[in-house]
Design a protein around this motif. Structure first.
Motif, PDB file in Angstrom:
ATOM      1  N   ILE A   3       0.840  -1.202   0.000  1.00  0.00           N
ATOM      2  CA  ILE A   3       0.000   0.000   0.000  1.00  0.00           C
ATOM      3  C   ILE A   3       0.876   1.252   0.000  1.00  0.00           C
ATOM      4  N   ALA A   4       1.965   1.239   0.793  1.00  0.00           N
ATOM      5  CA  ALA A   4       2.856   2.404   0.834  1.00  0.00           C
ATOM      6  C   ALA A   4       3.453   2.678  -0.540  1.00  0.00           C
ATOM      7  N   HIS A   5       3.850   1.634  -1.260  1.00  0.00           N
ATOM      8  CA  HIS A   5       4.415   1.820  -2.602  1.00  0.00           C
ATOM      9  C   HIS A   5       3.351   2.347  -3.575  1.00  0.00           C
ATOM     10  N   SER A   6       2.111   1.863  -3.450  1.00  0.00           N
ATOM     11  CA  SER A   6       1.058   2.335  -4.359  1.00  0.00           C
ATOM     12  C   SER A   6       0.733   3.808  -4.108  1.00  0.00           C
ATOM     13  N   ARG A   7       0.740   4.251  -2.833  1.00  0.00           N
ATOM     14  CA  ARG A   7       0.465   5.663  -2.538  1.00  0.00           C
ATOM     15  C   ARG A   7       1.628   6.527  -2.998  1.00  0.00           C
ATOM     16  N   PHE A   8       2.842   6.001  -2.901  1.00  0.00           N
ATOM     17  CA  PHE A   8       4.017   6.733  -3.381  1.00  0.00           C
ATOM     18  C   PHE A   8       3.895   7.001  -4.878  1.00  0.00           C
ATOM     19  N   GLU A   9       3.497   5.976  -5.620  1.00  0.00           N
ATOM     20  CA  GLU A   9       3.371   6.132  -7.065  1.00  0.00           C
ATOM     21  C   GLU A   9       2.289   7.152  -7.425  1.00  0.00           C
ATOM     22  N   MET A  10       1.216   7.206  -6.624  1.00  0.00           N
ATOM     23  CA  MET A  10       0.129   8.124  -6.939  1.00  0.00           C
ATOM     24  C   MET A  10       0.506   9.576  -6.663  1.00  0.00           C
ATOM     25  N   ALA A  46      10.378   0.505   2.873  1.00  0.00           N
ATOM     26  CA  ALA A  46       9.485  -0.509   3.432  1.00  0.00           C
ATOM     27  C   ALA A  46      10.100  -1.882   3.254  1.00  0.00           C
ATOM     28  N   PRO A  47       9.808  -2.807   4.180  1.00  0.00           N
ATOM     29  CA  PRO A  47      10.266  -4.186   3.996  1.00  0.00           C
ATOM     30  C   PRO A  47       9.530  -4.844   2.845  1.00  0.00           C
ATOM     31  N   THR A  48       9.970  -6.020   2.468  1.00  0.00           N
ATOM     32  CA  THR A  48       9.336  -6.715   1.346  1.00  0.00           C
ATOM     33  C   THR A  48       7.851  -6.951   1.603  1.00  0.00           C
ATOM     34  N   GLN A  49       7.518  -7.273   2.841  1.00  0.00           N
ATOM     35  CA  GLN A  49       6.123  -7.532   3.201  1.00  0.00           C
ATOM     36  C   GLN A  49       5.902  -7.115   4.645  1.00  0.00           C
ATOM     37  N   ALA A  50       4.755  -6.495   4.922  1.00  0.00           N
ATOM     38  CA  ALA A  50       4.410  -6.081   6.292  1.00  0.00           C
ATOM     39  C   ALA A  50       2.897  -6.190   6.436  1.00  0.00           C
ATOM     40  N   GLU A  51       2.427  -7.404   6.697  1.00  0.00           N
ATOM     41  CA  GLU A  51       0.987  -7.639   6.785  1.00  0.00           C
ATOM     42  C   GLU A  51       0.449  -7.182   8.134  1.00  0.00           C
ATOM     43  N   VAL A  93       7.870   2.343   6.420  1.00  0.00           N
ATOM     44  CA  VAL A  93       7.102   1.231   6.982  1.00  0.00           C
ATOM     45  C   VAL A  93       8.045   0.374   7.820  1.00  0.00           C
ATOM     46  N   SER A  94       7.647   0.071   9.028  1.00  0.00           N
ATOM     47  CA  SER A  94       8.457  -0.797   9.903  1.00  0.00           C
ATOM     48  C   SER A  94       7.541  -1.772  10.612  1.00  0.00           C
ATOM     49  N   ARG A  95       8.103  -2.885  11.063  1.00  0.00           N
ATOM     50  CA  ARG A  95       7.293  -3.871  11.747  1.00  0.00           C
ATOM     51  C   ARG A  95       8.134  -4.614  12.772  1.00  0.00           C
ATOM     52  N   ASP A  96       7.439  -5.127  13.802  1.00  0.00           N
ATOM     53  CA  ASP A  96       8.052  -6.046  14.750  1.00  0.00           C
ATOM     54  C   ASP A  96       7.091  -7.221  14.929  1.00  0.00           C
ATOM     55  N   ALA A 117       4.694  -7.699  16.957  1.00  0.00           N
ATOM     56  CA  ALA A 117       3.310  -7.397  17.342  1.00  0.00           C
ATOM     57  C   ALA A 117       2.650  -6.319  16.483  1.00  0.00           C
ATOM     58  N   TYR A 118       3.426  -5.358  15.963  1.00  0.00           N
ATOM     59  CA  TYR A 118       2.816  -4.196  15.316  1.00  0.00           C
ATOM     60  C   TYR A 118       3.505  -3.856  13.997  1.00  0.00           C
ATOM     61  N   VAL A 119       2.722  -3.177  13.137  1.00  0.00           N
ATOM     62  CA  VAL A 119       3.239  -2.578  11.912  1.00  0.00           C
ATOM     63  C   VAL A 119       2.973  -1.078  11.987  1.00  0.00           C
ATOM     64  N   SER A 120       4.005  -0.269  11.739  1.00  0.00           N
ATOM     65  CA  SER A 120       3.874   1.191  11.781  1.00  0.00           C
ATOM     66  C   SER A 120       4.170   1.774  10.405  1.00  0.00           C
ATOM     67  N   VAL A 121       3.356   2.774  10.011  1.00  0.00           N
ATOM     68  CA  VAL A 121       3.587   3.512   8.776  1.00  0.00           C
ATOM     69  C   VAL A 121       3.758   4.977   9.156  1.00  0.00           C
ATOM     70  N   ASP A 122       4.918   5.561   8.822  1.00  0.00           N
ATOM     71  CA  ASP A 122       5.232   6.955   9.136  1.00  0.00           C
ATOM     72  C   ASP A 122       5.298   7.762   7.854  1.00  0.00           C
ATOM     73  N   VAL A 123       4.703   8.969   7.907  1.00  0.00           N
ATOM     74  CA  VAL A 123       4.884   9.954   6.845  1.00  0.00           C
ATOM     75  C   VAL A 123       5.640  11.120   7.479  1.00  0.00           C
ATOM     76  N   ILE A 124       6.870  11.338   7.049  1.00  0.00           N
ATOM     77  CA  ILE A 124       7.780  12.290   7.696  1.00  0.00           C
ATOM     78  C   ILE A 124       7.992  13.479   6.762  1.00  0.00           C
ATOM     79  N   ASP A 125       7.703  14.692   7.262  1.00  0.00           N
ATOM     80  CA  ASP A 125       7.889  15.901   6.451  1.00  0.00           C
ATOM     81  C   ASP A 125       8.904  16.828   7.110  1.00  0.00           C
ATOM     82  N   GLU A 126       9.229  17.923   6.408  1.00  0.00           N
ATOM     83  CA  GLU A 126      10.166  18.929   6.915  1.00  0.00           C
ATOM     84  C   GLU A 126       9.480  20.283   7.034  1.00  0.00           C
TER      85      GLU A 126
END
Length: 464
Positions: free
Chosen positions: A322-329, A345-350, A383-386, A388-397
């Protein structure tokens, strides 16, 4: 829960056994020791009775008639027995290491018994090289002391007999604990089974099935009462959600129709004026813009109401894809602003999310970031994961927000000073938070940890 109940019941049994078993063991050890010594006293007095007649009729240095009785103690009880005359000389014994005629008058217990007083106790034996438990009783004829009968055992033999008795108690305690465990299993199952059923009903209710009902006809009284309360709650929640859904539908119809009609009338008025009045045309155009803004606000309010009263179930989605698809858009729009756009993002983060919710959350974060990020800056999706959880961050300046503002940003209609005059309704982050909560996750705004200005807009969802 079943395992905890079984462990608790067995634990209670162990505690009870310890509370009563330790004092009982001490008491039994004392009683057993006294019983063994008392048995030695009894046997000593019996032997003294047999020895009295012989010692009275002979001055003898040997009493063959007593040997069978002495050997009986040796063969059946392992007790060392000896008989002395009034001078303390051995006249009979079942111990082959003792010589008939040996002087035992120097033994404390024999010396005491020769005074006519029975002696019972223990002392260190140089002969045995270990403590000795003894019983010495006088052989009396009237007031005259004819001799002494002494029975003795190594203290280790007495201790072994006591330990055997205590071991028997310990074995009984072990069987008691095992029996408690066996009995605890059906008892724990009887308690846990209705609670497990109620837990499954609660999970279905959390997934949005308000028709689910708990069985309030079986189980312990407390569980039945809890089930009845659950059924009442589920019914009321279902009614509330249904009313909210009907309200959202009614409001949607009642507000959209007049807003659409108003917009059409403004367009007709603008067409009718044409180029005759520039000032009136500008006013009508401004009215159309406000009408569009009002319509967008109504749509977002209705969307927020549907989310709050929604019952959609979560499904497994791939946050990386999903992160890659939003990036492309969004990449082309960011390029127009000369903003560097990246994704990591990692290869997969379900993770678990309502269908379409993660896309909407990321889009909202990116839209907000583009609204405040200066030209030539960077926006990153991480995108990061452990386990128990998957986190998606959008970081701006961008300029960022202080801590108090970061907490208010998710409130409806709240706007920061940098976005007060920007297009929008102030409902985007409120919708983000509701989508995250409905998906079983959280949404938050964090300050950057690298010292740069800007924000980290994060959504955290349960990993799958």
């Amino acid at each position: 829960m079943r395992k905890r109940l079984i462990a608790a019941l067995v634990g209670v049994a162990v505690v009870i056994l310890l509370v009563f078993g330790v004092p009982l063991t001490s008491f039994v050890a004392k009683v057993e020791r006294e019983r063994l010594v008392t048995a030695m006293e009894r046997d000593a007095f019996i032997l003294a009775g047999h020895a009295k007649e012989t010692l009275n009729t002979t001055s003898g240095s040997v009493l063959p008639s007593l040997q069978p009785y002495l050997y009986e103690h040796s063969s059946t009880k392992g007790t060392r027995a000896l008989v002395t005359n009034s001078s303390g000389l051995i006249v009979a014994s079942n111990d082959s290491t003792l010589v008939v005629g040996a002087d035992f008058s120097n033994r404390p217990e024999v010396a005491e018994a020769l005074t006519g007083v029975p002696a019972v106790g223990e002392r260190d034996s140089r002969t045995l090289g270990q403590p000795l438990v003894f019983v010495a009783v006088p052989v009396l004829l009237g007031d005259d002391v004819l001799g002494v009968v002494r029975l003795s055992n190594p203290k280790s033999l007495i201790d072994r007999a006591v330990r055997d008795r205590i071991f028997g108690i310990a074995i009984a305690g072990l069987f008691t604990v095992i029996a408690a465990g066996i009995l605890a299993i059906p008892f724990a199952l009887g308690i846990a089974r209705p609670i497990t059923r109620l837990t499954r009903r609660t999970e279905k209710l959390a997934e949005g099935d308000f028709s689910v009902r708990a069985d309030d006809s079986s189980g312990p009284p407390e569980v039945r009462e809890l089930s009845r309360s659950f059924n009442v709650m589920a019914g009321r929640l279902g009614l509330m959600v249904e009313n909210q859904r009907h309200f959202a539908g009614a409001v949607s119809h009642q507000l959209r129709t007049p807003l659409t009609a108003l917009r059409l009338r403004l367009e007709q008025a603008q067409d009718a004026l044409g180029e005759t009045s520039l000032e009136a045309a500008n006013a009508i155009e401004a009215s159309r813009a406000e009408t569009d803004r009002l319509q967008e606000m109504v749509e977002q309010l209705l969307a927020l109401a549907r989310i709050e009263g929604g019952t959609a179930a979560t499904s497994t989605v791939d946050a990386s894809a999903i992160a890659h698809s939003r990036f492309e858009m969004w990449e082309s729009l960011a390029s127009e602003r000369n903003i560097t756009f990246s994704v990591s993002a990692p290869t997969q983060a379900e993770c678990a999310a309502i269908d379409g919710s993660l896309e909407q959350i990321i889009d909202n974060y990116i839209d907000n970031a583009l609204g405040v990020a200066p030209d030539g800056s960077t926006i990153a999706i991480v995108v990061s994961r452990d386990a128990a959880y998957v986190s998606v961050d959008v970081i701006d300046e961008g300029p960022g927000l202080i801590e108090e503002q970061r907490g208010l940003a998710f409130e409806r209609f709240w706007r920061g000073k940098h976005t007060e005059n920007a297009p929008g309704t102030g409902l985007g982050l409120a919708i983000v938070r509701q989508l995250a909560v409905a998906s079983g996750g959280t949404a938050e705004l964090l300050s950057r940890t690298d010292g740069k200005s800007g924000l980290i807009a994060r959504v955290t969802l349960a990993a799958r």
